[in-house]
Design an enzyme around this catalytic site. Structure first.
Site, PDB file in Angstrom:
ATOM      1  N   GLU A 175       0.827  -0.998   0.091  1.00  0.00           N
ATOM      2  CA  GLU A 175       0.045   0.098  -0.119  1.00  0.00           C
ATOM      3  C   GLU A 175       1.008   1.348   0.138  1.00  0.00           C
ATOM      4  O   GLU A 175       1.183   1.705   1.096  1.00  0.00           O
ATOM      5  CB  GLU A 175      -0.869   0.108   1.340  1.00  0.00           C
ATOM      6  CG  GLU A 175      -2.090   0.896   0.838  1.00  0.00           C
ATOM      7  CD  GLU A 175      -2.017   2.291   1.213  1.00  0.00           C
ATOM      8  OE1 GLU A 175      -1.130   3.102   0.792  1.00  0.00           O
ATOM      9  OE2 GLU A 175      -2.581   2.774   2.377  1.00  0.00           O
ATOM     10  N   GLU A 184       4.007   7.676  -5.163  1.00  0.00           N
ATOM     11  CA  GLU A 184       4.965   7.087  -4.099  1.00  0.00           C
ATOM     12  C   GLU A 184       6.040   5.904  -4.732  1.00  0.00           C
ATOM     13  O   GLU A 184       6.534   5.095  -4.090  1.00  0.00           O
ATOM     14  CB  GLU A 184       4.542   6.712  -2.870  1.00  0.00           C
ATOM     15  CG  GLU A 184       3.798   7.707  -2.051  1.00  0.00           C
ATOM     16  CD  GLU A 184       3.356   7.306  -0.839  1.00  0.00           C
ATOM     17  OE1 GLU A 184       3.773   6.024  -0.263  1.00  0.00           O
ATOM     18  OE2 GLU A 184       2.670   8.251   0.084  1.00  0.00           O
TER      19      GLU A 184
END
Length: 388
Positions: A175, A184
């Site tokens: 995640e 990210e």
């Protein structure tokens, strides 16, 4: 507008076709989580004004750990639909023989979920030195220390030999999604892990994701991003400073987009489709141009970026950051929210930005440009007639 123009959705190629995938992987600078490795040594108590009272429990804790926990971790863990999404997706693939590898363990919550569903063992990689210790303690307090094993490293620094004692991982869990889906560098780390560390045909959770863009009109957004006048005082020249280049996250603006007054001027458009089981870094290179038709007349104040991720090919379970999914999910808005890029009519150069007005039924070209590392993207709107 012709059918050929309407179907114009192919990605442009701005890099040499002969460039190898391994070269693409290392281009740009993938996102590195805060406090990777040892992190800073500043204590929370030492970073507070000496005249302020600091609880004893906080004084010796690392400042960056307290900052990270209070900035987004509480919101993330309290996004209960997010937790349910991962539990449902993992339940579909975990067997008693499963070895789960998690990238970005954080608090250890998802690793504990995987262990509680019956996985043989879970190896949780966490680059943040302080969070790795937190995850170990939470795992211990929940009685899973024999099944969940924490490795404090960047996942790209973990070797296959280090995992031998646990068995070759069969499920890759992560995640590491940002306000932008790949913000990210999720694909960087998933691609690296699946090619070096995983068993063939491993299950990946989430399995795939899509980034979307939506044309938005909103007087609320206009009121904090531009100015006209006040009591006869012309303030319009100040708009020469308006940033229509950068992607800004709603959290940075300090509001929930889902609570704003807005209307969509065209259906949301898919600008990126990622299959985490086979996609490679660099798939977003160049620019993508696609035709869209305005469904309402108005001014395109901004383009909103939101995403969806799915459990597998059937896409039975979905987690998204669309405003209708975050309206009743305050933690998700505070953790992820949406991206916003202001829009101007760039068909002519002027000192101040020209509002981009559209008419119902008008055909437009949505241009999406991808940064070399995939961390961010940029939008532009063109009129189809002028772009032809």
């Amino acid at each position: 507008m012709s059918d050929e123009e309407r179907d114009d959705g192919e990605e442009g190629e701005s890099w040499d076709d002969g460039e190898e995938e391994s070269d693409l992987f290392h281009r740009g600078r993938p996102y590195v989580p805060p406090a990777a490795g040892e992190g800073e040594k500043v204590r929370f108590g030492d970073n507070v004004d000496p005249s302020f009272i600091v609880p004893q429990r906080l004084r010796d804790k690392p400042y960056e750990l307290i900052e990270a926990a209070n900035d987004w971790h509480y919101a993330m863990m309290n996004d209960h639909p997010r937790n349910e999404f991962y539990m449902s997706a993992l339940r579909r693939v975990i067997t008693p023989g499963s070895v789960v590898l998690e990238i970005g363990a954080g608090s250890g919550l998802l690793s504990i979920i995987a262990a509680s569903l019956g996985a043989k063992c879970v190896v949780a990689i966490e680059a943040n030195h302080h969070l790795a210790r937190v995850a170990q303690e939470i795992v211990r307090r929940n009685g899973f220390e024999s099944k969940v094993h924490i490795i404090n490293k960047m996942s790209t620094d973990v070797s296959a030999d280090e995992l031998t004692q646990f068995g070759r991982p069969t499920i890759l869990l992560s995640e590491i999604l940002g306000t932008l889906m790949l913000g990210e560098s999720a694909l960087h780390y998933v691609q690296d892990a699946r090619t070096r560390l995983m068993s063939p045909r491993s299950a990946i959770v989430p399995a795939r994701g899509r980034q979307f863009a939506t044309l938005i009109e909103s007087q609320d957004i206009e009121s904090i991003t531009s100015v006209k006048s006040w009591r006869g005082i012309d303030l319009g020249w100040f708009n020469t400073l308006q940033d229509t280049t950068s992607m800004i996250f709603t959290k940075q603006y300090g509001f929930r987009f889902s609570s704003c007054a807005y209307k969509t001027l065209a259906p949301k458009q898919q600008v990126l489709d990622v299959d985490f089981s086979c996609a490679v870094v660099g798939m977003w290179r160049g620019e993508r141009r696609q035709a869209i038709q305005a469904t309402q007349s108005g001014t395109v104040h901004a383009i909103m970026a939101s995403w969806e991720v799915y459990d597998g090919e059937k896409e039975e379970f979905v987690m998204s950051t669309h405003p209708d999914a975050t309206l009743n999910n305050f933690p998700r808005d505070m953790q992820w929210g949406q991206g916003l890029q202001l829009i101007e009519d760039m068909s002519q150069e002027t000192d101040a930005p020209i509002p981009f007005k559209v008419t119902q039924g008008e055909w437009l070209i949505l241009v999406t440009r991808f940064s070399i590392d995939g961390v961010t993207l940029q939008f532009q709107i063109e009129r189809a007639a002028s772009a032809a």
